[in-house]
Structures are given as structure tokens and as C-alpha cells.
Design an enzyme around this catalytic site. Structure first.
Site, short mmCIF file in Angstrom:
data_model
loop_
_atom_site.label_atom_id
_atom_site.label_comp_id
_atom_site.label_asym_id
_atom_site.label_seq_id
_atom_site.Cartn_x
_atom_site.Cartn_y
_atom_site.Cartn_z
N CYS A 72 0.86 -1.18 0.00
CA CYS A 72 0.00 0.00 0.00
C CYS A 72 0.90 1.23 0.00
O CYS A 72 1.65 1.45 0.96
CB CYS A 72 -0.92 -0.01 1.22
SG CYS A 72 -1.93 1.47 1.37
N CYS A 219 -4.96 6.35 -3.51
CA CYS A 219 -4.33 5.03 -3.48
C CYS A 219 -2.92 5.20 -4.02
O CYS A 219 -2.73 5.54 -5.20
CB CYS A 219 -5.12 4.04 -4.32
SG CYS A 219 -4.32 2.44 -4.53
#
Length: 275
Positions: A72, A219
């Protein structure tokens, strides 16, 4: 449980220091409880700090639905800042073990606090076996039809599976991503979905539907995937500003891989009796 809430361009996480492994093998259930925005703390996922034998520190990422994520981008910036600011690892270059291997975080210090974090995100792979995808050839400008709507998709592994749809953002509702995510004819394990609009050769705008979290304000791996896809299609250069609903990050494509630069913020600290 003591926790810290952080966000990177609006992509928010609950940081849990579990170097004593008190919550080992309970991460999934903990994430589902804590990430609930009505009955818990609320977040896109949790980041669990663990000791590592092969890196300075290890990051475990669990999405809000309890699923595991290998990597991530926004999360690792938050993670690196937390480890630095809390003196867990006080180094200007921190090696972090993730499910996608060891990543290096370079810290820009300002008065003992990490102001900016530059992350080596690794390389993007268009090989369908790595994504994984059920096609033999690379997925570049590939046409699919979902709910009677045509999409031109570009798919890769950028730490986790990502699919980039190029076009004007006004033509897409980010929630369309939920149907592309589970387009089982191609993606047996699902995919993150990024809608990407090229502003000019050094600027793109992106909105993302994340596998396991839904629509998010940002993101990190998706920003990187969008920059890589736009560059591969000849639409942008190798240094790109990526504007997302939650802010701005910068992506640089080098010979050895992709780098992401951005800030992160601690929003609050607390203690919960939910666990």
C-alpha cells in the site's frame, strides 16, 4: 489497545504497534471491527508494526474488509513517518518488509519529524501471470464490456494488481470500479481500478476503487500504476504529478523502478476497548 490514526492524501489507516505480537493471527477480525466508520474508529485499513529479521521493520496491511494486502503506497508513507517520528527506527533510510518484498523509505527530516517520505515502490509488471490475469498477452488498451459499457483497460502488478482506465474523469463514476474489480473473465483474484485523466505530459488526475476497501480518496500504488500506464501509452513523461481527491503525490519512473513522494499526517491518537 493503543492506536494512532493517520492518512496519506486522505487514504486513512489505523496504526497498531504489535512488536510484542499480542494480536498475532487476529489482524483480519481486528481490521473489520476497527475500520467500521459507524461502530469502530473508521479507516480504509490497518497497518500493523512487527519486528523483522531481514529489514528494519515489518508492515502488515489489512484492508477494511479484513483481506490482506501485499503493498500500500499511502500506507507505507504513513508507516515510515510513524516509525521515524516515534523513534522506532530513527534513520533517514528505512527498510520495510512488506508482502511485496523490502521497500526503502527515504525520510526528509524537519526538526526531528518526517516531513516528506520518498518510497521505492519496485517495478511494474505487465506479465499477466504476475497480475494475475487470464489472458496470454499484456493487457494494454484492451477492450472489455461491463454492464454494457466499454472500457479500455491497462493492467499490471504494481505491488498489487491494478487496472487503469484512461479518459475524462467526468465520464466515470468511481463506483463502476466494483464491477471491473470482479471481472472474473480476466481477474481471478480481482483488481484495483483507477480512472485516469491526463491533464498534460507531467500531470494526471486519478480516482480509485480499491479492492477490499472500495472508493478511497487516494491510493498510492494506484497513483504509481496510473503514472506508469500513462507513460507507457506515450501520454506523459517520467515525472508526474498525480492529483487525487485527497491531495497530490508525485511519481518518478526511473531505470530501477518507480518512486513515490508525498506527505502523511497523524490525525489523532487514542485507546479503544473494542478489541
Amino acid at each position: 489497545m493503543i492506536f494512532t490514526k493517520m492518512h496519506g492524501t486522505g487514504n486513512d489507516f489505523i496504526i497498531i504497534d504489535d512488536r510484542d505480537e499480542k494480536f498475532l493471527n487476529r489482524e483480519s477480525s481486528i481490521a473489520k471491527i476497527l475500520c467500521d466508520r459507524h461502530f469502530g474508529i473508521g479507516a480504509d485499513g490497518i497497518l500493523v508494526i512487527r519486528n523483522s529479521n531481514s529489514a528494519d521493520i515489518e508492515m502488515i496491511i489489512i484492508n477494511s474488509d479484513g483481506s490482506y494486502a501485499a503493498m500500500c503506497g499511502n500506507g507505507i508513507r504513513c508507516f515510515a513517518k510513524y516509525a521515524y517520528d516515534e523513534n522506532i527506527i530513527k534513520k533517514n533510510e528505512i527498510s520495510i518488509m512488506t508482502g511485496d518484498g523490502i521497500k526503502i523509505a527515504k525520510i526528509e527530516d524537519n526538526g526531528g519529524i518526517a516531513e516528506k517520505v520518498k518510497i521505492y515502490m519496485g517495478t511494474a509488471s505487465f506479465e499477466t501471470k504476475n497480475i494475475p490475469a487470464l489472458l496470454k498477452e499484456d493487457i494494454i488498451n484492451h477492450t472489455i464490456f461491463v454492464n454494457n459499457k466499454e472500457y479500455k483497460i491497462n493492467s499490471m502488478l504494481m505491488g498489487v494488481p491494478h487496472t487503469v482506465v484512461m479518459g475524462k474523469l467526468e465520464k466515470f463514476d468511481v463506483n463502476e470500479g466494483k464491477y471491473i474489480e470482479k471481472y472474473n473473465e480476466i481477474f481471478p483474484e480481482g483488481t484495483n481500478v483507477n480512472f485516469c485523466e491526463v491533464v498534460d505530459e507531467s500531470h494526471v488526475k486519478v480516482k480509485t476503487w480499491e479492492r477490499g476497501a472500495g472508493a478511497t480518496l487516494s491510493c498510492g500504488t494506484g497513483c504509481c500504476a496510473s503514472a506508469v500506464a500513462a507513460n507507457k501509452l506515450g501520454l506523459t513523461g517520467k515525472k508526474v504529478q498525480v492529483s487525487v481527491p485527497g491531495g497530490i503525490v508525485y511519481v518518478e519512473i526511473e531505470e530501477d523502478g518507480v518512486y513515490m513522494i508525498g506527505d502523511s499526517m497523524i490525525t489523532f491518537r487514542g485507546e479503544t476497548d473494542l478489541i
